[in-house]
Each structure stands twice: as C-alpha cells, then as structure tokens.
Design a protein around this motif. Structure first.
Motif, mmCIF file in Angstrom:
data_model
loop_
_atom_site.group_PDB
_atom_site.id
_atom_site.type_symbol
_atom_site.label_atom_id
_atom_site.label_comp_id
_atom_site.label_asym_id
_atom_site.label_seq_id
_atom_site.Cartn_x
_atom_site.Cartn_y
_atom_site.Cartn_z
ATOM 1 N N ASP A 147 35.725 22.105 32.328
ATOM 2 C CA ASP A 147 34.539 22.963 32.329
ATOM 3 C C ASP A 147 34.921 24.290 31.671
ATOM 4 O O ASP A 147 35.290 25.253 32.337
ATOM 5 N N GLU A 148 34.829 24.312 30.323
ATOM 6 C CA GLU A 148 35.289 25.493 29.589
ATOM 7 C C GLU A 148 34.423 26.724 29.853
ATOM 8 O O GLU A 148 34.906 27.848 29.841
ATOM 9 N N THR A 149 33.140 26.494 30.090
ATOM 10 C CA THR A 149 32.255 27.631 30.372
ATOM 11 C C THR A 149 32.683 28.327 31.653
ATOM 12 O O THR A 149 32.807 29.559 31.699
ATOM 13 N N ALA A 150 32.912 27.558 32.704
ATOM 14 C CA ALA A 150 33.363 28.138 33.965
ATOM 15 C C ALA A 150 34.725 28.812 33.792
ATOM 16 O O ALA A 150 34.974 29.883 34.357
ATOM 17 N N ALA A 163 35.893 30.286 31.109
ATOM 18 C CA ALA A 163 35.716 31.563 30.422
ATOM 19 C C ALA A 163 35.146 32.627 31.358
ATOM 20 O O ALA A 163 35.592 33.784 31.349
ATOM 21 N N TYR A 164 34.163 32.253 32.184
ATOM 22 C CA TYR A 164 33.595 33.231 33.115
ATOM 23 C C TYR A 164 34.589 33.644 34.181
ATOM 24 O O TYR A 164 34.644 34.810 34.593
ATOM 25 N N ALA A 165 35.387 32.702 34.653
ATOM 26 C CA ALA A 165 36.403 33.040 35.649
ATOM 27 C C ALA A 165 37.428 34.010 35.058
ATOM 28 O O ALA A 165 37.846 34.973 35.705
ATOM 29 N N LEU A 166 37.842 33.749 33.809
ATOM 30 C CA LEU A 166 38.768 34.676 33.134
ATOM 31 C C LEU A 166 38.151 36.073 33.008
ATOM 32 O O LEU A 166 38.834 37.090 33.187
ATOM 33 N N HIS A 167 36.854 36.120 32.719
ATOM 34 C CA HIS A 167 36.162 37.403 32.581
ATOM 35 C C HIS A 167 36.192 38.184 33.897
ATOM 36 O O HIS A 167 36.525 39.373 33.924
ATOM 37 N N GLU A 168 35.845 37.524 34.992
ATOM 38 C CA GLU A 168 35.833 38.221 36.284
ATOM 39 C C GLU A 168 37.245 38.595 36.735
ATOM 40 O O GLU A 168 37.454 39.647 37.346
ATOM 41 N N TRP A 169 38.193 37.756 36.414
ATOM 42 C CA TRP A 169 39.604 38.050 36.723
ATOM 43 C C TRP A 169 40.049 39.288 35.955
ATOM 44 O O TRP A 169 40.693 40.186 36.499
ATOM 45 N N ALA A 170 39.668 39.356 34.690
ATOM 46 C CA ALA A 170 39.998 40.538 33.876
ATOM 47 C C ALA A 170 39.363 41.799 34.460
ATOM 48 O O ALA A 170 39.975 42.882 34.450
ATOM 49 N N GLN A 171 38.150 41.674 34.982
ATOM 50 C CA GLN A 171 37.477 42.832 35.586
ATOM 51 C C GLN A 171 38.289 43.375 36.765
ATOM 52 O O GLN A 171 38.377 44.594 36.977
ATOM 53 N N LEU A 172 38.877 42.470 37.533
ATOM 54 C CA LEU A 172 39.690 42.898 38.675
ATOM 55 C C LEU A 172 40.925 43.667 38.208
ATOM 56 O O LEU A 172 41.290 44.694 38.796
ATOM 57 N N PHE A 173 41.581 43.194 37.142
ATOM 58 C CA PHE A 173 42.740 43.915 36.598
ATOM 59 C C PHE A 173 42.320 45.269 36.007
ATOM 60 O O PHE A 173 43.056 46.248 36.119
ATOM 61 N N ARG A 174 41.171 45.301 35.360
ATOM 62 C CA ARG A 174 40.686 46.564 34.790
ATOM 63 C C ARG A 174 40.468 47.599 35.896
ATOM 64 O O ARG A 174 40.825 48.767 35.751
ATOM 65 N N ARG A 175 39.906 47.148 36.994
ATOM 66 C CA ARG A 175 39.674 48.064 38.118
ATOM 67 C C ARG A 175 40.998 48.638 38.637
ATOM 68 O O ARG A 175 41.073 49.799 39.037
ATOM 69 N N ALA A 176 42.042 47.807 38.594
ATOM 70 C CA ALA A 176 43.361 48.244 39.061
ATOM 71 C C ALA A 176 44.131 49.016 37.983
ATOM 72 O O ALA A 176 45.295 49.374 38.180
ATOM 73 N N GLN A 198 40.572 38.661 26.368
ATOM 74 C CA GLN A 198 40.704 38.042 25.050
ATOM 75 C C GLN A 198 40.654 36.519 25.155
ATOM 76 O O GLN A 198 40.035 35.848 24.328
ATOM 77 N N LYS A 199 41.288 35.963 26.183
ATOM 78 C CA LYS A 199 41.228 34.505 26.398
ATOM 79 C C LYS A 199 39.782 34.059 26.639
ATOM 80 O O LYS A 199 39.340 33.041 26.110
ATOM 81 N N SER A 200 39.077 34.824 27.463
ATOM 82 C CA SER A 200 37.675 34.510 27.740
ATOM 83 C C SER A 200 36.861 34.541 26.447
ATOM 84 O O SER A 200 36.053 33.645 26.183
ATOM 85 N N LEU A 201 37.098 35.560 25.628
ATOM 86 C CA LEU A 201 36.366 35.700 24.368
ATOM 87 C C LEU A 201 36.692 34.556 23.408
ATOM 88 O O LEU A 201 35.803 34.030 22.719
ATOM 89 N N ASN A 202 37.946 34.144 23.374
ATOM 90 C CA ASN A 202 38.342 33.043 22.483
ATOM 91 C C ASN A 202 37.608 31.745 22.841
ATOM 92 O O ASN A 202 37.130 31.015 21.968
ATOM 93 N N ILE A 203 37.528 31.470 24.139
ATOM 94 C CA ILE A 203 36.809 30.258 24.576
ATOM 95 C C ILE A 203 35.328 30.392 24.227
ATOM 96 O O ILE A 203 34.695 29.446 23.748
ATOM 97 N N ALA A 204 34.777 31.580 24.466
ATOM 98 C CA ALA A 204 33.354 31.819 24.180
ATOM 99 C C ALA A 204 33.048 31.580 22.709
ATOM 100 O O ALA A 204 32.014 30.999 22.365
#
Length: 853
Positions: free
Chosen positions: A370-373, A375-388, A399-405
C-alpha cells in the motif's frame, strides 16, 4: 488531514445482484468500499474452488487488503478462463478492476475492465442484463475516478437501462445516484439535485428492507456532498428504517454518517453522540475503530483534550491489534495526523510512541504493497521529527514521501510532502530550495482543483490549514528582500490563483480555468493587489505597459486586521466620525498613499482591487485621504483576478432588464417597503420586465432569463453572502434560492456567451457578520453566474438609501460612453453631496465585482 483526495471520491457501486451498498472511500480511515456476496443467480456457475477465490477476494477487499484481493481475483480470472466460463471471468475482471483502482493502479484497472467488457460482448450465451449492469457500473466508477465524468455519466445511464431491463430496482436506483455524482463533477448541480429529489420519492415508497436502508444512506451522503440540508433527514430515515427491521450490521455506518453531517454543520455535541452510538452499534472491530477515531478527532478539533486524552491509549491499543489492511493503516495515520495538528501532542501521547506507530505503519504498508499509506505515514513521521527540530531526519522522511508521491502521480501527496520539505528548507534558511519545493506544492494544488473542490467536505483539504498557507508562504518567500519583476509577477499570479482556489473551495467545484491579466483590459485602470502576510502588508500595483510597483508596510497581521475591524465598526453612523476618519486615513496610507506620492496613478480613472483576506469586507470607496473619499477621485471596482469576458457599453437603446424584488414580509424576513418604489422606478427608467412580490418566484425568474434577451438582472430582495455555501442565498417569493441554483439559473442560456448577462444587481443583500470570507459568496456568484459584472452590498443598507442610489445609477448608466464603475461612482457621489445619506455607511456598501467597463 485528508487522504487520497485525487480519484478517491465516494461512489455508489452496485456489483452484486441481490444486495447493494455504498462504496464510501471518503478517507482511508473509513475505507468501507464493499464488495457484497454474489447472488444465487451466479452461484451455480462456480466450482467450489473458484467460489472460494471469489469469496476470499471479497473478504480481503472488505477488510481493506486490496493487494491480496487482487491476487485472489486474478486467480479466479485464470480459473474461469481455463473452464471457458466467459461470463464469470468477465465478472471477476470487473471486481479485479475495483481493487486495482483502490491501489491507484489506473492502467491495470483500465485493462481489466476493458477486457471484462470485451469478453461480455463476445460471450456465448450472452450475459444477463444484470451482469452487464454490474460491469458497466465498475467501468463508470473508473472513468469518474480518473476525471472523465462525462463518460462515466453515459456508462451509468447504460447500466441503468440494463438494471431496468432485469427488473433490479435497487441496481437502477444505485446507477441513478451515481449519475447524480457525475453531474456534480460536471458542475450540473441543479440537475443533480433534481435527480436526487426524484430518487428520494422513489425510495420513500419502497418497502422497508436492508436494500432500502443502504439506498437511503447513499442518498443522504450524496445530498450532503452538494450541501443539501435534507441530507440529515434522509440519513435519519435510513436509521429509523434500520432500527425498524433490526438491520444491526448497518447501524454503525449510518450513525457515523450522521456524525459527519453534524460535525460539518458545526454541531459537535450531536456529532459526538452519533459517534458514541456508532461505536456501541459496531458489529466488527474496524467499524468500532472508525467510530472511536471520529469521536477522538472531534474532541481534539474542538480543543476538548480533557476528554480526548483518556481515549488515546485505548485507540493506540486498538490500532496495534488490527491486522494490517488499507483501512487499519490509514486509521493509524489519521490518528497521528490529528495529534500532529496540536501544539503539543505529548500532552496526549509521548511523541516517541507516535513515531514508533508510524514506523510500524510504514513497514506494514510495504508488506501489503500500500504505497499511498506508506507515503502518508512517512509524511506524518517527518512531521514528528520536524516538531523535535531534528531537521535531517525530517527532511529524509519527507523526501521519501515525496518520491513515492511522484511515482504514484498523486497530486494530493505531492502537495503535502513538497510543502513540508519547503518548510524544512525555510527553517534552515535555504531560501532557493524552499521556493522550489513550495512551487511544486502549489503546482500540485492547482492540478487538484477539480478533485479537491468537488468532493464531500469530509475529504477536502481543510482550505485554511492545508491550501491557503502554501500560497501565502511562497508569496512571502518571493517578496523577501527586494523582489525582482519576475518575483513580483509570480507573486501576483499566486494571489490570483489563491482567489481561484478559494472560490473552488467555496463552491466545491472548479470555477474558471483561464485567467486573463486584468490590467490588459483597460489602459486607464490600475490594479491593486494588497497581500496580508504574517509580518507585513505588501501591495503590488499593476498598470498596462508599465513595470509592476511594490510597496511594503511592516505591520503584523494581527495589527492590520485589528485596524480593519475597528474601521468596520466605526462605519456605523452613530460612531464617532473623528475616529472613523482617522482609521480610514490609516488604511488609505497603507494601500493608496505610497503609490499616489510616486505618481503611479497618472492617467488612471478606475482602481481595481484584488482584495485579500479581511480586506474583502472593507469598502475601498470609503477610504479617506484627509480631504476626500477615494470614490470622489476614482471609480472603484473589485475583481477576483479571474478572466473578464469582453463587455459592451450599455447605452439606453441596448438596455433590456429583468427587475424583481420583494417588498413585503416573507419567510420570516422583514418587509422592505422602499423596494416596491425602487423596482417600479427602475422599470420606468430603463426598458424592462418587472417581477414584484408574488410574481417574483425562482421559476418565473428562470423563465424570463432563459426565454428573454435581458442583459441586466436587478434583484431587490433579502439575501446573504457567507463563506459557508449553505448560508449563501437569495430570497424569492417561493423560498430561498441557494447560490448554486441562482448561478445555474442565470447561466441558463444554452452556454451562449453572446447572451451573457452584462450586469447582475443585488441591492438588498447582506454579508455574514464577522465572516472575513463571506464576500466569497458574492465573488463566487459573480464568477459562476456568467454575469460580466455584479453590484451588491457588503451590509444591509436602509432601503430608502438603496432606492435613491440605484435610481441614480440607472440614470447615469443610460448616458453614452459611461462605464458601470463610473455610473456607480456618480450615484455614490450624488448621495454624498446631495442627500442626507452622506455617511459612508449608506453608500460605500455598494461594490462592483467583475468587469467595470
């Protein structure tokens, strides 16, 4: 957070004979696209082995395990092909296509359904009508999801004929509901609504059954998608019928649907009750999870964390217990996305737990392909690192999320991942890389316009959270330091694109695709683009044949908006005139004075404002330079920055008007005594047909517009503009006419642009108080109606003042070689200088939107 906006619209798909259900793919957290069990009619053709594969595929599909369903149905196709059972081979291929669509495998899905149709066409003996209906439904589903609504509509019409031929009433009704969806996608909302109302009548007389329950729920969601308030009533009928016949398996989904409607109607208490009941009524773990998650999200969205916090560990536990599937993965993503919107998610659950959940989700998504899921999971995971503030990890995941997208060509995913990357680059002071990433995000948002706007609000990007900031942050980057002409041109284009996107969001459909630089329309006009950014007010001035000019005032957004609010309050005639003039002059100094001092307005007769944000509610005509109002120096017009159709001057021998209005109290609205005088005087001033009180019905207006050659439509009646589509309407004698109905009604001239309405005047309408996006209703109507120009009021004006101003306006409009903007200007000046209505409150509410010539 919304998921799979592009090509993930809800549909009503009938792919069984004895039972139908709603194929809802509004958001992956609610992936309930059903493939019901096959009918007894086909069972006799199955071998035990192939029956097993088909049944297994259905079970996998229903649980969201689409990749595994594909494998099962591919096996069924091979088995049937080997047995020479062409009809069931074709049926299996149509099922296969639906699963491939869920995996974004559009080419494979197309090949499967085309082969399915081809097999049916050559099958001996010929397939039953019911089989044709099912397979055509699946084919139309694909066409709509790839943006070919017209083709989908035609195919669903064919499917309906087959269902009618087979005597399958619910199959026929399902196809008709799908046709209504296709009509919505094409922008034919009036036709869609009429079709849905007819279906309501048909379902009402059907005997109670589970099929009727499903049909009513489908219909309720369809009505909700077009903003029809009857959606709740229909869903309640579905619920009552389900309770009456003890259809326990359907209760949870109906209650969840009612919760969504209540939530979108800003009734959180009712929504919460529905979600709690849906959770109690759930008959499987996935339904219970969806209802639990909806309840949790509602509490977080309404800042009721004291109630949300105890639910979080329970949800975390439920998410870990469900086997990997499309719906369970996206439930986990939605859960983290909900928390990611909080300032401090750690108040609810530790960030490390959320990060681990996303890491597990990525692995599970890879496992079930499920590549869509993923990519979205990578996006939300990245958001958590950005917050930290762990920039490198966040950037790597984004970038991984964007590549899949990009591989999926999923514009919704690209927009979100590119935006996140842009923010990360910006935070690391990498301006050029940030601009590149933001530009990619905006490009994808533009590509998404039709899909994003046409779907139910449940799946829409939250415009203010996920669309508007992308444009504004890119504009801010472009206007940093000393912007070049190229940067100014790009910023201007972005502001115009943002206006288009806002109108699309308002109407839930794409408005206009073509933009024409409005400064090329009139060499005597100067176009002004004020842009409210977080830390400044930037203003771009554009005049044909001259370089763009740019001025900036360093003021915070909060300070600018407070000044604008204070000015709007001070416009009340009982307010202190000294304070009003001081505030008006302050805004004049921000918007006009710098360019005026530079001589930018030399040769200018009309100022055209493309207004931004809170400025839309401010009457530009009333800005004060310390001596005179702006309207005393220039004609003033507003434009959404969209394409302006060529216009003709309205000389007295060309004017042909429809003049309508309601002077009496009606439908709870107060009487407007001066309207009768206004309507009659205008009718005497210009050639016209009159519709007053009982004669002013929506049907009568539609007939006059369609059958006549009127180039002006003047309506003096109650109405309201709001940023909520549902609250934007005009009052006719027979009830409210919503903005979509009105725009379709006014366009009802067989698409002949030469017969377009030159001027639409709404002289007694109001904008929703305190709603800084309410003027979208006005601008949207101006664009959607096809009227070249619209005059309306920003607030209710004393009907006597409106009558005087409008009468003078038409007197002016009859003069040779006068523009509409100049005619309005002269009428306003007349009130200022020759009547008791000299206060700005009485005359500045009137604004002209669109072509000012």
């Amino acid at each position: 957070m919304a998921f799979q906006i592009k090509k993930r619209l809800w549909l009503y798909i009938s792919i069984s004979i004895l039972s139908l259900c709603l194929a809802v793919a509004i958001a992956p957290a609610k992936a309930s696209l059903q493939v019901p069990t096959n009918s007894a009619v086909n069972v006799s053709a199955f071998t035990s082995q192939t029956t097993n594969w088909l049944e297994q595929g259905r079970n996998l599909y229903n649980s969201g395990r689409f990749a595994e369903a594909v494998t099962a149905w591919q096996t069924a196709v091979q088995k049937y092909h080997g047995q020479g059972d062409r009809i069931n081979e074709a049926l299996s291929l149509s099922y296969l296509s639906l699963a491939q669509q869920e995996l974004n495998q559009w080419e494979a899905a197309r090949q499967s359904i085309e082969l399915s149709v081809k097999i049916l066409q050559t099958a001996k003996p010929s397939a039953d009508a019911i089989i044709w209906g099912q397979i055509l439904n699946a084919q139309a589903n694909l066409e709509l999801r790839i943006g070919k609504a017209e083709t989908a509509l035609e195919i669903w019409q064919q499917a309906q004929k087959y269902y009618d031929q087979a005597g399958d009433k619910m199959g026929s009704l399902g196809s008709q509901i799908n046709q209504a969806q296709a009509l919505q996608s094409l922008g034919f909302y009036r036709r869609s609504k009429q079709q849905l109302q007819t279906l309501m009548q048909k379902l009402a007389v059907m005997p109670d059954s589970e099929i009727k329950v499903s049909g009513l729920r489908s219909l309720g969601l369809a009505l909700h998608a077009i903003g029809d308030a009857k959606s709740q009533e229909v869903l309640e009928q579905s619920l009552a019928t389900a309770n009456k016949i003890t259809a326990k398996t359907q209760l949870s989904s109906i209650l969840s649907s009612l919760g969504k409607v209540a939530s979108d109607s800003l009734d959180p208490e009712a929504a919460l009750n529905y979600f709690e009941d849906a959770q109690t009524a759930a008959t499987n773990p996935n339904e219970a999870l969806q209802a639990h998650l909806a309840r949790f999200k509602l509490l977080v969205d309404y800042d009721k964390l004291e109630y949300a916090i105890p639910l979080a560990p329970q949800l975390r536990q439920q998410l870990s217990e469900l086997p990997p599937s499309h719906s369970s993965l996206n439930a986990a993503i939605n859960f983290v996305a909900t928390l990611n919107r909080l300032e401090n998610p750690d108040r609810v659950l530790p960030s490390k737990d959320l990060a681990q959940l996303m890491a597990d989700t990525v692995k599970s998504a890879q496992k079930i392909q499920d590549e869509t899921a993923e990519a979205y999971a990578l996006h939300e995971w990245a958001q958590l690192f950005r917050r930290a503030k762990q920039w490198s990890q966040a950037q790597e995941l984004a970038q991984k999320s964007l590549n899949i997208a990009r591989q999926l060509q999923a514009d919704d995913l690209i927009a979100q991942s590119a935006w996140l990357l842009g923010k990360l680059y910006k935070q690391q002071n990498n301006r050029q890389e940030a601009i590149t990433a933001y530009t990619e995000a905006v490009k994808s948002l533009k590509a998404l316009r039709g899909d994003m706007a046409g779907v139910n609000p449940d799946v829409q990007f939250s415009f203010r959270e996920s669309v508007e900031p992308v444009y504004r942050e890119l504009v801010s980057l472009l206007l940093d330091e000393e912007p070049t002409q190229d940067a100014l041109m790009e910023a201007r284009e972005l502001i115009e694109s943002l206006q288009i996107a806002e109108l699309d969001n308002f109407f839930r459909e794409a408005c206009l695709d073509k933009a024409q630089q409005i400064d090329q329309v009139d060499p005597t006009a100067t176009v002004i683009y004020p842009i409210i950014l977080s830390d400044r007010l930037g203003i771009i001035f554009s005049k044909a044949g001259q370089p763009l000019r740019y001025y900036v005032t360093q003021k915070s957004q909060a300070e600018i908006e407070q000044t604008l609010n204070n000015f709007l309050i001070a416009l009340n005639p009982v307010s202190d005139s000294t304070v009003r003039e001081q505030l008006s002059r302050q805004i004049y100094d921000w918007l006009i004075r710098p360019a005026e001092v530079d001589g930018a307005f030399q040769g200018t007769q009309t100022l055209v404002f493309v207004l931004d944000g809170r400025l839309r509610n401010v009457p530009m005509a009333a800005l004060y330079d310390g001596d005179r109002y702006l309207i005393e120096k220039y004609a003033v017009a507003l434009s959404p920055g969209l394409q302006l159709m060529a216009t003709r001057s309205l000389s007295s021998n060309q004017i042909d008007a429809i003049v309508g209005g309601i002077s009496q109290s009606r439908a709870g609205f107060t009487a407007l005594p001066a309207v009768e005088s206004e309507v009659k005087q205008i009718s005497q001033t210009v050639p016209s047909s009159m519709l007053l009180n009982q004669k002013f019905t929506s049907l009568a207006l539609a007939d006059r517009v369609k059958s006549g050659s009127a180039n002006i439509v003047h309506l003096a009646t109650h109405g309201q503009f709001s940023s909520r589509l549902e609250d934007t309407f005009l009052l006719a004698w027979d009830g409210r006419v919503d903005v979509k109905e009105l725009s379709e009604l006014l366009k009802n001239r067989s698409g002949n642009s030469s017969k377009a309405i030159e001027l639409l005047v709404l002289s007694a309408c109001d904008t929703a108080t305190g709603d800084d996006r309410a003027v979208l209703g006005l601008a949207g109507l101006a664009v959607k109606s096809g009227a070249r120009s619209t005059i309306a009021t920003l607030w209710p004006v004393k009907d006597r003042a409106a009558q005087m101003l409008m009468t003078r306006f038409y007197d002016q409009l009859r003069l040779p070689k006068i523009t509409k903007a100049e005619a309005l200007r002269q009428a306003q000046i007349n009130l200022i200088r020759k009547t008791d209505f000299r206060e700005p409150f009485f005359w500045s509410a009137f604004v002209l939107v669109g072509n000012w010539l």
